[in-house]
Write a protein that holds these residues in place. Structure first.
Motif, PDB file in Angstrom:
ATOM      1  N   ALA A 242       0.830  -1.360  -0.177  1.00  0.00           N
ATOM      2  CA  ALA A 242      -0.022   0.063  -0.009  1.00  0.00           C
ATOM      3  C   ALA A 242       0.805   1.439   0.098  1.00  0.00           C
ATOM      4  CB  ALA A 242      -0.998   0.021   0.946  1.00  0.00           C
ATOM      5  N   GLU A 243       1.967   1.068   0.752  1.00  0.00           N
ATOM      6  CA  GLU A 243       2.802   2.693   0.768  1.00  0.00           C
ATOM      7  C   GLU A 243       3.875   2.472  -0.087  1.00  0.00           C
ATOM      8  OE1 GLU A 243       3.259   0.409   4.060  1.00  0.00           O
ATOM      9  OE2 GLU A 243       1.159   0.800   4.143  1.00  0.00           O
ATOM     10  N   SER A 244       3.926   1.556  -1.064  1.00  0.00           N
ATOM     11  CA  SER A 244       5.186   1.410  -1.953  1.00  0.00           C
ATOM     12  C   SER A 244       5.029   1.946  -2.952  1.00  0.00           C
ATOM     13  CB  SER A 244       5.621  -0.348  -2.008  1.00  0.00           C
ATOM     14  OG  SER A 244       4.464  -0.698  -2.811  1.00  0.00           O
TER      15      SER A 244
ATOM     16  N   LEU B  74      11.368  -1.678  -6.818  1.00  0.00           N
ATOM     17  CA  LEU B  74      10.268  -1.753  -5.759  1.00  0.00           C
ATOM     18  C   LEU B  74      10.785  -0.985  -4.511  1.00  0.00           C
ATOM     19  CD1 LEU B  74       7.060  -2.087  -5.638  1.00  0.00           C
ATOM     20  CD2 LEU B  74       7.527  -4.358  -4.696  1.00  0.00           C
ATOM     21  N   VAL B  75      10.266  -0.038  -4.093  1.00  0.00           N
ATOM     22  CA  VAL B  75      10.544   0.796  -2.849  1.00  0.00           C
ATOM     23  C   VAL B  75       9.536   0.733  -1.799  1.00  0.00           C
ATOM     24  CG1 VAL B  75      11.498   2.946  -2.090  1.00  0.00           C
ATOM     25  CG2 VAL B  75      12.167   2.175  -4.518  1.00  0.00           C
ATOM     26  N   ASN B  76       9.958   0.431  -0.590  1.00  0.00           N
ATOM     27  CA  ASN B  76       9.220   0.598   0.784  1.00  0.00           C
ATOM     28  C   ASN B  76       8.035  -0.436   0.572  1.00  0.00           C
ATOM     29  OD1 ASN B  76       8.671   1.754   3.042  1.00  0.00           O
ATOM     30  ND2 ASN B  76       7.087   3.160   2.243  1.00  0.00           N
ATOM     31  N   SER B  77       8.244  -1.485   0.024  1.00  0.00           N
ATOM     32  CA  SER B  77       7.072  -2.701   0.270  1.00  0.00           C
ATOM     33  C   SER B  77       7.437  -3.518   1.541  1.00  0.00           C
ATOM     34  CB  SER B  77       7.144  -3.668  -1.287  1.00  0.00           C
ATOM     35  OG  SER B  77       8.470  -4.248  -1.132  1.00  0.00           O
TER      36      SER B  77
ATOM     37  N   MET C  75       3.378  11.725 -13.755  1.00  0.00           N
ATOM     38  CA  MET C  75       3.188  10.394 -14.145  1.00  0.00           C
ATOM     39  C   MET C  75       4.074   9.689 -12.946  1.00  0.00           C
ATOM     40  SD  MET C  75       1.052  10.059 -16.483  1.00  0.00           S
ATOM     41  CE  MET C  75       0.777   8.466 -17.055  1.00  0.00           C
ATOM     42  N   THR C  76       3.509   8.694 -12.501  1.00  0.00           N
ATOM     43  CA  THR C  76       4.148   7.628 -11.451  1.00  0.00           C
ATOM     44  C   THR C  76       3.972   6.376 -11.953  1.00  0.00           C
ATOM     45  OG1 THR C  76       4.629   7.446  -9.121  1.00  0.00           O
ATOM     46  CG2 THR C  76       2.534   7.872  -9.848  1.00  0.00           C
ATOM     47  N   LEU C  77       4.670   5.432 -11.122  1.00  0.00           N
ATOM     48  CA  LEU C  77       4.584   4.045 -11.172  1.00  0.00           C
ATOM     49  C   LEU C  77       4.161   3.518  -9.796  1.00  0.00           C
ATOM     50  CD1 LEU C  77       7.888   3.110 -12.955  1.00  0.00           C
ATOM     51  CD2 LEU C  77       5.545   3.401 -14.027  1.00  0.00           C
ATOM     52  N   VAL C  78       2.821   2.952  -9.916  1.00  0.00           N
ATOM     53  CA  VAL C  78       2.052   2.517  -8.659  1.00  0.00           C
ATOM     54  C   VAL C  78       2.046   0.919  -8.826  1.00  0.00           C
ATOM     55  CG1 VAL C  78       0.125   2.691  -7.146  1.00  0.00           C
ATOM     56  CG2 VAL C  78       0.915   4.760  -8.757  1.00  0.00           C
TER      57      VAL C  78
ATOM     58  N   GLN D 145      15.596  -8.495   4.965  1.00  0.00           N
ATOM     59  CA  GLN D 145      15.297  -7.206   5.475  1.00  0.00           C
ATOM     60  C   GLN D 145      13.630  -7.074   5.207  1.00  0.00           C
ATOM     61  OE1 GLN D 145      17.780  -4.442   4.000  1.00  0.00           O
ATOM     62  NE2 GLN D 145      19.368  -4.811   5.390  1.00  0.00           N
ATOM     63  N   GLU D 146      12.741  -6.362   5.826  1.00  0.00           N
ATOM     64  CA  GLU D 146      11.247  -6.382   5.741  1.00  0.00           C
ATOM     65  C   GLU D 146      11.110  -5.214   4.413  1.00  0.00           C
ATOM     66  OE1 GLU D 146      10.547  -5.406   9.747  1.00  0.00           O
ATOM     67  OE2 GLU D 146      10.988  -7.743  10.194  1.00  0.00           O
ATOM     68  N   ARG D 147      11.669  -4.351   4.616  1.00  0.00           N
ATOM     69  CA  ARG D 147      11.626  -3.162   3.759  1.00  0.00           C
ATOM     70  C   ARG D 147      12.613  -2.852   2.635  1.00  0.00           C
ATOM     71  NH1 ARG D 147       6.831  -0.543   3.951  1.00  0.00           N
ATOM     72  NH2 ARG D 147       5.536  -1.072   6.328  1.00  0.00           N
ATOM     73  N   ARG D 148      13.376  -3.855   2.393  1.00  0.00           N
ATOM     74  CA  ARG D 148      14.394  -3.525   1.286  1.00  0.00           C
ATOM     75  C   ARG D 148      13.976  -3.283  -0.139  1.00  0.00           C
ATOM     76  NH1 ARG D 148      16.132  -7.641  -2.324  1.00  0.00           N
ATOM     77  NH2 ARG D 148      15.021  -9.394  -1.995  1.00  0.00           N
ATOM     78  N   ARG D 149      14.655  -2.608  -0.775  1.00  0.00           N
ATOM     79  CA  ARG D 149      14.500  -2.385  -2.235  1.00  0.00           C
ATOM     80  C   ARG D 149      14.755  -3.574  -2.814  1.00  0.00           C
ATOM     81  NH1 ARG D 149      16.476   2.957  -4.482  1.00  0.00           N
ATOM     82  NH2 ARG D 149      17.344   1.317  -6.204  1.00  0.00           N
ATOM     83  N   ARG D 150      13.430  -3.912  -3.823  1.00  0.00           N
ATOM     84  CA  ARG D 150      13.554  -5.227  -4.588  1.00  0.00           C
ATOM     85  C   ARG D 150      13.549  -4.866  -6.027  1.00  0.00           C
ATOM     86  NH1 ARG D 150      10.659  -5.517  -0.012  1.00  0.00           N
ATOM     87  NH2 ARG D 150      11.361  -7.319   1.472  1.00  0.00           N
ATOM     88  N   LYS D 151      14.413  -5.623  -6.981  1.00  0.00           N
ATOM     89  CA  LYS D 151      14.552  -5.414  -7.974  1.00  0.00           C
ATOM     90  C   LYS D 151      13.319  -5.846  -8.998  1.00  0.00           C
ATOM     91  CE  LYS D 151      17.840  -5.792 -11.994  1.00  0.00           C
ATOM     92  NZ  LYS D 151      19.140  -6.285 -12.169  1.00  0.00           N
ATOM     93  N   MET D 152      12.926  -5.304 -10.026  1.00  0.00           N
ATOM     94  CA  MET D 152      11.807  -5.796 -10.674  1.00  0.00           C
ATOM     95  C   MET D 152      12.288  -6.230 -12.078  1.00  0.00           C
ATOM     96  SD  MET D 152       8.817  -3.560  -8.873  1.00  0.00           S
ATOM     97  CE  MET D 152       7.939  -3.483 -10.548  1.00  0.00           C
TER      98      MET D 152
END
Length: 160
Positions: A54-56, A67-70, A109-112, A83-90
């Motif tokens: 939701a906040e990512s 993907l940031v802040n998931s 424009m943003t990526l949600v 780590q729970e909130r690490r940056r994950r590569k997509m």
């Protein structure tokens, strides 16, 4: 034989996390399915439905999509936790990545992230929306339109 394979592959599809506010806060223009790089304990945790997107948000940095802040909850029985909130590569194709980068360079424009799920093969996928933020009056108009649709359905059902 082909029908059996198709029927057996559908039970694996399972929604892990959904960003319900995304469609309220943003006008989604396009969506893209992406893969995501995860560690073993993260996948085990996702199988237990413990994630929040939701906040990512997603960002294109140095020619890669992140993907940031998931949030993915820690897995209790893991030897090496994550780590729970690490940056994950997509994972996306170069063409899709260039389309996303050009879209984010345009104004507003943003990526949600919209939904995280296991696909029919059992792989974790993330649906990303290319979106434009809504102003307050846009949100009110969307809500009024939705309410009118509900009221119209009630009137048609009752015949008044």
């Amino acid at each position: 034989m082909a029908k059996q394979k198709k029927q057996n592959s559908d039970p694996n599809y399972k929604v892990i996390a959904e960003n319900r506010r995304a469609r309220f806060d943003y006008a989604i223009e396009d969506d893209i399915e992406c893969g995501i790089v995860l560690s073993g304990s993260e996948v085990k945790s996702l199988r237990e439905n413990s994630a929040n997107i939701a906040e990512s948000y997603a960002a294109v940095e140095d020619g890669e999509l992140w993907l940031v802040n998931s949030y993915i909850a820690p897995y209790d029985r893991a030897m090496f936790s994550h780590q729970e909130r690490r940056r994950r590569k997509m994972l996306v194709s170069r063409k899709e990545l260039s389309n996303m980068w050009s879209a984010t360079q345009r104004k507003g424009m943003t990526l949600v992230p919209l939904v995280m799920y296991f696909n029919h093969k059992g792989l974790v996928k993330l649906k990303i929306g290319i979106a434009k933020g809504k102003k307050n009056h846009d949100k009110r108009a969307t809500e009024a339109k939705r309410d009118w649709g509900r009221q119209k359905q009630r009137l048609l059902r009752h015949g008044e």
